[in-house]
Design a protein around this motif. Structure first.
Motif, PDB file in Angstrom:
ATOM      1  N   LEU A   1       0.862 -12.535  23.928  1.00 40.18           N
ATOM      2  CA  LEU A   1       2.329 -12.279  23.491  1.00 40.18           C
ATOM      3  C   LEU A   1       3.208 -12.591  24.857  1.00 40.18           C
ATOM      4  CD1 LEU A   1       1.913  -8.446  22.250  1.00 40.18           C
ATOM      5  CD2 LEU A   1       2.372 -10.463  20.908  1.00 40.18           C
ATOM      6  N   PRO A   2       4.356 -12.805  24.860  1.00 42.83           N
ATOM      7  CA  PRO A   2       5.299 -13.280  25.790  1.00 42.83           C
ATOM      8  C   PRO A   2       5.498 -11.867  26.670  1.00 42.83           C
ATOM      9  CG  PRO A   2       6.672 -12.912  23.919  1.00 42.83           C
ATOM     10  CD  PRO A   2       5.102 -13.087  23.331  1.00 42.83           C
ATOM     11  N   GLY A   3       5.164 -12.130  27.840  1.00 43.22           N
ATOM     12  CA  GLY A   3       5.430 -10.803  28.874  1.00 43.22           C
ATOM     13  C   GLY A   3       3.878 -10.296  28.907  1.00 43.22           C
ATOM     14  N   MET A   4       3.938  -8.899  28.765  1.00 41.76           N
ATOM     15  CA  MET A   4       2.631  -8.426  28.614  1.00 41.76           C
ATOM     16  C   MET A   4       1.782  -8.743  27.425  1.00 41.76           C
ATOM     17  SD  MET A   4       1.715  -4.312  27.864  1.00 41.76           S
ATOM     18  CE  MET A   4       2.849  -3.506  29.199  1.00 41.76           C
ATOM     19  N   GLY A   5       0.778  -9.159  27.767  1.00 42.49           N
ATOM     20  CA  GLY A   5      -0.431  -9.517  26.690  1.00 42.49           C
ATOM     21  C   GLY A   5      -0.863  -8.603  25.801  1.00 42.49           C
ATOM     22  N   GLY A   6      -1.665  -8.957  24.726  1.00 43.12           N
ATOM     23  CA  GLY A   6      -2.176  -8.018  23.684  1.00 43.12           C
ATOM     24  C   GLY A   6      -3.262  -7.002  24.359  1.00 43.12           C
ATOM     25  N   VAL A   7      -4.131  -7.831  25.237  1.00 43.79           N
ATOM     26  CA  VAL A   7      -4.978  -6.767  25.739  1.00 43.79           C
ATOM     27  C   VAL A   7      -4.668  -5.659  26.689  1.00 43.79           C
ATOM     28  CG1 VAL A   7      -7.216  -6.829  27.459  1.00 43.79           C
ATOM     29  CG2 VAL A   7      -6.622  -8.795  25.810  1.00 43.79           C
ATOM     30  N   GLU A   8      -3.634  -5.943  27.444  1.00 42.03           N
ATOM     31  CA  GLU A   8      -2.871  -5.172  28.229  1.00 42.03           C
ATOM     32  C   GLU A   8      -2.182  -4.003  27.414  1.00 42.03           C
ATOM     33  OE1 GLU A   8       0.241  -4.507  32.071  1.00 42.03           O
ATOM     34  OE2 GLU A   8      -0.470  -6.685  31.125  1.00 42.03           O
TER      35      GLU A   8
ATOM     36  N   GLU B   1       0.902  -1.139   0.243  1.00 41.64           N
ATOM     37  CA  GLU B   1      -0.044   0.011   0.010  1.00 41.64           C
ATOM     38  C   GLU B   1       0.731   1.076   0.063  1.00 41.64           C
ATOM     39  OE1 GLU B   1      -3.786  -0.394   0.527  1.00 41.64           O
ATOM     40  OE2 GLU B   1      -3.021  -2.154  -0.190  1.00 41.64           O
ATOM     41  N   ALA B   2       0.883   2.026  -1.041  1.00 37.93           N
ATOM     42  CA  ALA B   2       1.627   3.256  -1.157  1.00 37.93           C
ATOM     43  C   ALA B   2       1.548   4.093   0.034  1.00 37.93           C
ATOM     44  CB  ALA B   2       1.714   4.051  -2.526  1.00 37.93           C
ATOM     45  N   ASP B   3       0.595   4.221   0.591  1.00 37.51           N
ATOM     46  CA  ASP B   3       0.127   5.315   1.703  1.00 37.51           C
ATOM     47  C   ASP B   3       0.347   4.689   3.152  1.00 37.51           C
ATOM     48  OD1 ASP B   3      -2.050   3.735   1.360  1.00 37.51           O
ATOM     49  OD2 ASP B   3      -3.481   5.440   1.909  1.00 37.51           O
ATOM     50  N   LEU B   4       0.764   3.449   3.370  1.00 40.99           N
ATOM     51  CA  LEU B   4       1.048   2.998   4.737  1.00 40.99           C
ATOM     52  C   LEU B   4       2.620   2.949   5.010  1.00 40.99           C
ATOM     53  CD1 LEU B   4      -1.635   0.262   4.802  1.00 40.99           C
ATOM     54  CD2 LEU B   4      -1.728   2.394   5.281  1.00 40.99           C
ATOM     55  N   VAL B   5       2.967   3.097   5.977  1.00 41.29           N
ATOM     56  CA  VAL B   5       4.251   2.829   6.609  1.00 41.29           C
ATOM     57  C   VAL B   5       4.192   1.915   7.689  1.00 41.29           C
ATOM     58  CG1 VAL B   5       6.275   3.868   7.786  1.00 41.29           C
ATOM     59  CG2 VAL B   5       5.183   5.196   6.075  1.00 41.29           C
ATOM     60  N   VAL B   6       4.727   0.509   7.737  1.00 39.32           N
ATOM     61  CA  VAL B   6       4.461  -0.311   8.542  1.00 39.32           C
ATOM     62  C   VAL B   6       5.935  -0.567   9.365  1.00 39.32           C
ATOM     63  CG1 VAL B   6       4.164  -2.963   8.720  1.00 39.32           C
ATOM     64  CG2 VAL B   6       3.151  -1.543   6.975  1.00 39.32           C
ATOM     65  N   SER B   7       5.667  -0.672  10.739  1.00 39.88           N
ATOM     66  CA  SER B   7       6.468  -0.845  11.737  1.00 39.88           C
ATOM     67  C   SER B   7       6.499  -2.217  12.356  1.00 39.88           C
ATOM     68  CB  SER B   7       6.884   0.188  12.737  1.00 39.88           C
ATOM     69  OG  SER B   7       7.142   1.452  12.253  1.00 39.88           O
ATOM     70  N   LEU B   8       7.296  -3.130  13.004  1.00 38.77           N
ATOM     71  CA  LEU B   8       7.050  -4.417  13.394  1.00 38.77           C
ATOM     72  C   LEU B   8       7.714  -4.308  14.721  1.00 38.77           C
ATOM     73  CD1 LEU B   8       8.281  -6.499  10.518  1.00 38.77           C
ATOM     74  CD2 LEU B   8       5.764  -5.547  11.086  1.00 38.77           C
ATOM     75  N   ALA B   9       7.018  -5.152  15.975  1.00 42.45           N
ATOM     76  CA  ALA B   9       7.396  -5.354  17.080  1.00 42.45           C
ATOM     77  C   ALA B   9       7.414  -6.886  17.425  1.00 42.45           C
ATOM     78  CB  ALA B   9       6.941  -4.324  18.156  1.00 42.45           C
ATOM     79  N   GLU B  10       8.384  -7.488  18.225  1.00 46.98           N
ATOM     80  CA  GLU B  10       7.969  -8.976  18.498  1.00 46.98           C
ATOM     81  C   GLU B  10       7.352  -9.191  19.911  1.00 46.98           C
ATOM     82  OE1 GLU B  10      12.554 -10.024  19.962  1.00 46.98           O
ATOM     83  OE2 GLU B  10      11.895 -10.249  17.919  1.00 46.98           O
ATOM     84  N   ASP B  11       7.050  -8.016  20.817  1.00 46.34           N
ATOM     85  CA  ASP B  11       6.521  -8.024  21.900  1.00 46.34           C
ATOM     86  C   ASP B  11       6.025  -6.910  22.473  1.00 46.34           C
ATOM     87  OD1 ASP B  11       8.804  -7.010  23.283  1.00 46.34           O
ATOM     88  OD2 ASP B  11       9.746  -8.655  23.370  1.00 46.34           O
ATOM     89  N   ALA B  12       5.231  -6.721  23.411  1.00 51.29           N
ATOM     90  CA  ALA B  12       4.602  -5.535  23.865  1.00 51.29           C
ATOM     91  C   ALA B  12       5.564  -4.671  24.536  1.00 51.29           C
ATOM     92  CB  ALA B  12       3.383  -5.944  24.959  1.00 51.29           C
ATOM     93  N   GLU B  13       6.541  -5.056  25.006  1.00 51.13           N
ATOM     94  CA  GLU B  13       7.696  -4.256  25.652  1.00 51.13           C
ATOM     95  C   GLU B  13       8.269  -3.295  24.490  1.00 51.13           C
ATOM     96  OE1 GLU B  13       6.294  -6.683  28.574  1.00 51.13           O
ATOM     97  OE2 GLU B  13       7.233  -7.286  26.641  1.00 51.13           O
ATOM     98  N   GLN B  14       8.732  -4.051  23.421  1.00 50.69           N
ATOM     99  CA  GLN B  14       9.303  -3.249  22.256  1.00 50.69           C
ATOM    100  C   GLN B  14       8.271  -2.341  21.672  1.00 50.69           C
ATOM    101  OE1 GLN B  14      10.548  -5.865  19.183  1.00 50.69           O
ATOM    102  NE2 GLN B  14      11.652  -4.167  17.929  1.00 50.69           N
ATOM    103  N   ALA B  15       6.903  -2.694  21.600  1.00 49.21           N
ATOM    104  CA  ALA B  15       5.900  -1.847  21.177  1.00 49.21           C
ATOM    105  C   ALA B  15       5.799  -0.657  21.715  1.00 49.21           C
ATOM    106  CB  ALA B  15       4.646  -2.747  21.046  1.00 49.21           C
ATOM    107  N   MET B  16       5.851  -0.756  23.164  1.00 43.40           N
ATOM    108  CA  MET B  16       5.412   0.462  24.205  1.00 43.40           C
ATOM    109  C   MET B  16       6.767   1.203  23.757  1.00 43.40           C
ATOM    110  SD  MET B  16       2.590   0.366  25.584  1.00 43.40           S
ATOM    111  CE  MET B  16       3.189   1.708  26.620  1.00 43.40           C
ATOM    112  N   GLU B  17       7.744   0.745  23.409  1.00 41.89           N
ATOM    113  CA  GLU B  17       9.097   1.711  23.316  1.00 41.89           C
ATOM    114  C   GLU B  17       8.906   2.655  22.071  1.00 41.89           C
ATOM    115  OE1 GLU B  17      12.965   0.060  23.527  1.00 41.89           O
ATOM    116  OE2 GLU B  17      12.610  -0.676  25.238  1.00 41.89           O
ATOM    117  N   MET B  18       8.365   1.961  20.976  1.00 38.86           N
ATOM    118  CA  MET B  18       8.007   2.491  19.944  1.00 38.86           C
ATOM    119  C   MET B  18       6.746   3.491  20.179  1.00 38.86           C
ATOM    120  SD  MET B  18       8.540  -0.830  17.470  1.00 38.86           S
ATOM    121  CE  MET B  18       8.297  -0.051  15.994  1.00 38.86           C
TER     122      MET B  18
END
Length: 324
Positions: A76-83, A44-61
């Motif tokens: 997810l390992p550690g913090m789950g997706g709902v949290e 998709e030309a108008d989307l920029v996608v970033s990836l994270a392998e767990d919630a902790e990495q996602a929170m930093e981003m």
């Protein structure tokens, strides 16, 4: 790896023109899921996608960058997706969240929506077009909310500017403008009010009353349902689906209250109709009053914005008449 389904690449970005890129964060501990989502959405030309392998990495981003859509696995390992969804939306309230879950159950659907998700995706992905469609729908919902807020700010700013410059306006128009501007500012700060009708759940009624909300029990066939600001409808109530369909065309906001034994097919139908869905019980005791307050505040702001826009029009006309 090759994507196993046809994704209609040729029609994804044509005809959109030069749009600013939207940002999507995909969180999953399975590399294959991250790879599939990244390769699919990168087309998709108008989307920029970033990836994270767990919630902790996602929170930093999330702390360092604005995202439009969060797609996260439930387990997810550690913090789950709902949290993660709850924490992410606390950081970025306008964020749209979509839950990935490996199985479809009433519990998983309720958990996702109680955390703040607006949709969910089953894996393994049977049709990759569905993933892309759900991301597009999430972006449209976010854009609609932002557009409404920006319009409200524009109206308020213009009203304040006209008040400062409108010495020649009629006293009546000026008073009306000042009153509606105060009402609009007040609606943004005070606790929202409005009657909440509850159908079929005494425990939900008690919870709302304990939270200081104006809640009343009503039978399913009561004409007063059409006059309530918000209707809370329990899925176990007799004929609840017919009631929900009837209220879809009414001015009331409808919250569907799903208990732990809610029928999955009914919940999926509710999601299709974009009904507000809340799980109720020990896992999310405050989810219902918080959702009801959000709906009441939105109604109050919309009403105040409409009144302010009318006063703004009258004020402009008064200025024009005074210059003739």
């Amino acid at each position: 790896m090759d994507l196993p389904f046809e994704t209609d690449e040729g029609s994804t970005s044509e005809g959109r023109g030069g749009t600013l890129a939207s940002t999507v964060l995909v969180v999953d501990d399975e590399p294959v899921v991250r790879d599939v989502c990244a390769r699919l959405l990168a087309r998709e030309a108008d989307l920029v996608v970033s990836l994270a392998e767990d919630a902790e990495q996602a929170m930093e981003m999330l702390r360092g960058q604005r995202f439009d859509v969060l797609i996260t696995d439930k387990n997810l390992p550690g913090m789950g997706g709902v949290e993660l969804i709850a924490e992410a939306r606390a950081l970025q309230p306008s964020l749209e969240a979509v839950m990935i879950t490996g199985y479809s159950s009433s519990e998983s659907v309720i958990a996702a929506f109680a955390a703040g998700a607006s949709d969910y995706i089953l894996k393994p992905f049977e049709d990759l077009r569905l993933v892309r469609a759900k991301v597009r729908a999430a972006l449209e919902r976010r854009a609609g909310r932002i557009q409404g807020r920006e319009q409200a700010r524009r109206v308020a700013r213009e009203a304040a500017e006209l008040l400062q410059a409108g010495g020649q306006a009629s006293p009546t128009a000026r008073q009306q403008m000042e009153a509606q501007l105060r009402a609009y500012e007040l609606a943004s700060r005070v606790a929202p009010g409005g009657q909440v009708a509850v159908v079929g759940s005494n425990s939900a009624l008690r919870t709302l009353l304990d939270e200081g909300l104006e809640a009343v029990p009503l039978p399913p066939d009561s004409p007063a349902l059409l006059g309530a600001a918000v209707v809370v409808l329990e899925t176990g109530s007799p004929g609840w689906w017919e009631i929900a369909e009837r209220l879809q065309s009414a001015s009331s906001d409808l919250v569907l209250l799903a208990g732990p034994n809610a029928d999955l097919a009914d919940l999926l139908d509710a999601i299709t109709l974009r009904l507000e869905l809340v799980g109720f019980g020990s896992s999310s005791p405050r989810a219902l009053p918080e959702r009801v307050r959000t709906l009441l505040m939105r109604r109050n702001l919309q009403r105040a914005q409409t009144n302010l826009a009318s006063a703004l029009t009258a004020f402009r006309e008064s200025l024009g008449n005074s210059g003739r």
